[in-house]
Design a protein around this motif. Structure first.
Motif, PDB file in Angstrom:
ATOM      1  N   LEU A 303      56.864  36.310  10.368  1.00 15.89           N
ATOM      2  CA  LEU A 303      56.311  35.089   9.659  1.00 15.89           C
ATOM      3  C   LEU A 303      55.054  34.499  10.252  1.00 15.89           C
ATOM      4  N   ARG A 307      51.363  34.379   8.599  1.00 14.70           N
ATOM      5  CA  ARG A 307      50.350  33.119   8.705  1.00 14.70           C
ATOM      6  C   ARG A 307      48.998  33.611   9.464  1.00 14.70           C
ATOM      7  N   ASP A 312      49.920  33.203   4.006  1.00 10.67           N
ATOM      8  CA  ASP A 312      50.819  31.876   3.409  1.00 10.67           C
ATOM      9  C   ASP A 312      50.031  31.373   2.648  1.00 10.67           C
ATOM     10  N   HIS A 316      50.769  30.515  -1.389  1.00  5.74           N
ATOM     11  CA  HIS A 316      50.939  29.037  -1.911  1.00  5.74           C
ATOM     12  C   HIS A 316      49.746  29.021  -3.097  1.00  5.74           C
ATOM     13  N   LEU A 355      57.774  28.794   5.081  1.00  2.00           N
ATOM     14  CA  LEU A 355      56.460  28.535   3.946  1.00  2.00           C
ATOM     15  C   LEU A 355      56.914  27.365   3.166  1.00  2.00           C
TER      16      LEU A 355
END
Length: 492
Positions: A303, A307, A312, A316, A355
């Protein structure tokens, strides 16, 4: 035992194809790999985990996969450490600094599994790992010649002509390995040949003359191998994304360093209605109809990597455009508000923000869930398995993605239905389940059940091996197992 002059010479595929060919002859066959290193795993009926390739080989042999088929599985979770799985259960962490000592004590486990399989079968087909020419690893070896000599199993060596230098790799292996190891090798195969095999007659004879081993065949390039699940994430580096084709939707999946069970996406890769883009580091997630976050052996570090790549932001933005996101296992955990690791299972203990696309939170714990599961999701059947640590809870789990046949529910769906997550691997394997997802993206035509595609590929590979290998001679060699197997394959 099939060993290779290096990694990715086709050992897994040839073992699978040979298992199917022998099973087609009416023999009871069992696949075996003493030690595997892979984050692509499968759950067995006896509640353990083994490498995905050995599960595929069991399918090829028309038998149920068991933990004995891969007694030692190493699952990398960092550059210098791996989770150690023995007989299907986690035994601990094996670190690079203790590599030799850690492996040396596993030979008894390996031999116990092999003997159980041998008692069940007419033939056990064994897959090596890496190469016996890695003589720096020989002292503690349990995967290649260390196993072959301990168990008295005759060896056939595979060379990959597609990568070039096949004569040197086969003859060079003979030159560098211990003479007692070399005596276990009864012959060689040349794999991945493109074109007219007669063009390699002189090279074939040169290998026989210089090595003293007989050849058992030249195997052509097997296009059907691309339809089999892969065990090594290295293959992802050779699967670049392609542009959208007419009538297809684009589904994107970012490749994180510890991506696991990415074969979950194989049914999409092979589906005629889909362009699957595996997004490598350094590239943005492209404009896609759907994004899937795959599993991970180390969710929190992956993760952080996601990022660091800016993915990320892409995810989004994709969600704001009203397009769906699906997270599987570790990908499901990433979609939540947070991931807590109180025991430091993946690194320093602490809590990492997720997230935030699902109103759930995950707490990692040492206990591992290993289970075959079946049921329904979005109105269609699925058949898969769970293999994960941690528990995920929160308001969005009220809208569970899957309902198992025993009534239990799993996963979560956002209130608007655009973001979903589940712990089920193999979720997209059945054609009806895949059709349910793709219909939401405007795709009508869907390919066959993934299991049927794998089975057809295995039959095609076995048919090719029957034409290009001296399988009768290989069966004769197999009868030497457990006897004085050394030296019988050398030319006079």
């Amino acid at each position: 035992m099939l060993q290779g002059t290096g990694s990715d010479v086709g050992k897994s595929v040839l073992v699978a194809g040979l298992c199917r060919a022998l099973a087609n002859r009416g023999l009871a066959v069992r696949p075996f790999k003493p030690q595997n290193m892979s984050n692509n795993a499968a759950v067995t009926a006896d509640g353990g985990e083994i490498g995905r390739a050995q599960a595929t080989q069991a399918i090829a042999a028309r038998t149920a996969p068991t933990t004995d088929m891969n007694p030692v599985l190493l699952k990398p979770q960092g550059d210098r450490s791996s989770q150690l799985v023995v007989h299907g259960k986690v035994r601990g962490i094996l670190r690079a600094s203790r590599w030799r000592e850690g492996r040396a004590g596993l030979m008894d486990d390996v031999l116990a599994s092999y003997r159980r399989l041998r008692a069940q079968a007419d033939i056990v087909v064994v897959e090596g790992a890496g190469s016996p020419a890695e003589i720096n690893l020989r002292a503690a070896d349990i995967a290649n010649m260390g196993f072959a000599r301990a168990a008295g199993v005759p060896v056939i060596l595979i060379g990959d002509i597609d990568r070039g230098g096949v004569i040197a790799s086969l003859v060079g292996t003979r030159a560098v390995i211990d003479p007692a190891d070399a005596a276990m090798i009864h012959g060689f195969l040349v794999n991945k040949f493109r074109g007219d095999p007669a063009l390699f007659d002189d090279g074939y004879r040169a290998i026989e003359a210089r090595s003293g081993w007989r050849g058992y065949g030249v195997i052509p390039w097997l296009p059907e191998a691309a339809r089999l699940p892969s065990e090594d994430a290295v293959i992802l580096e050779r699967r670049p994304g392609h542009g959208r084709q007419d009538g297809q939707v684009v589904i994107a999946c970012p490749i994180t360093p510890r991506i696991a069970n990415f074969d979950d996406l194989d049914p999409l890769r092979l589906d005629p209605g889909v362009t699957l883009v595996m997004v490598p580091p350094g590239e943005p997630i492209p404009d896609a109809d759907m994004i899937i976050l795959a599993g991970s052996k180390a969710t929190i570090p992956d993760l952080a990597f996601l990022r660091g790549q800016g993915w990320d932001i892409d995810i989004h933005a994709h969600r704001r455009r009203g397009r769906p996101v699906l997270g599987l296992c570790g990908g499901y955990q990433m979609l939540g508000r947070s991931i807590a690791d109180p025991d430091g299972l993946e690194g320093p203990a602490g809590i990492a923000p997720g997230l935030g696309l699902l109103d759930v939170a995950t707490i990692l714990s040492p206990a591992k869930t290993l289970e075959r599961v079946a049921g329904t999701a979005i109105g269609a059947r699925f058949d898969g398995y769970e293999i994960h640590i941690g528990e995920t809870t929160g308001p969005d789990t009220v809208r569970a993605l899957t309902t198992r046949d025993d009534g239990r529910r799993d996963g979560a769906v956002s209130p608007d239905g655009l973001v979903s997550g589940s712990y089920v691997h193999g979720l997209l394997g059945l054609a009806d389940q895949r059709r349910a997802w793709l219909s939401r993206l405007g795709v009508g035509a869907v390919g066959a059940d993934h299991g049927a595609s794998i089975d057809a590929a295995l039959d095609a590979i076995a048919e090719t091996l029957e034409r290009h290998l001296d399988i009768d001679a290989l069966i004769a060699v197999s009868k030497l197992a457990g006897s004085d197997a050394a030296g019988n394959g050398e030319r006079d």
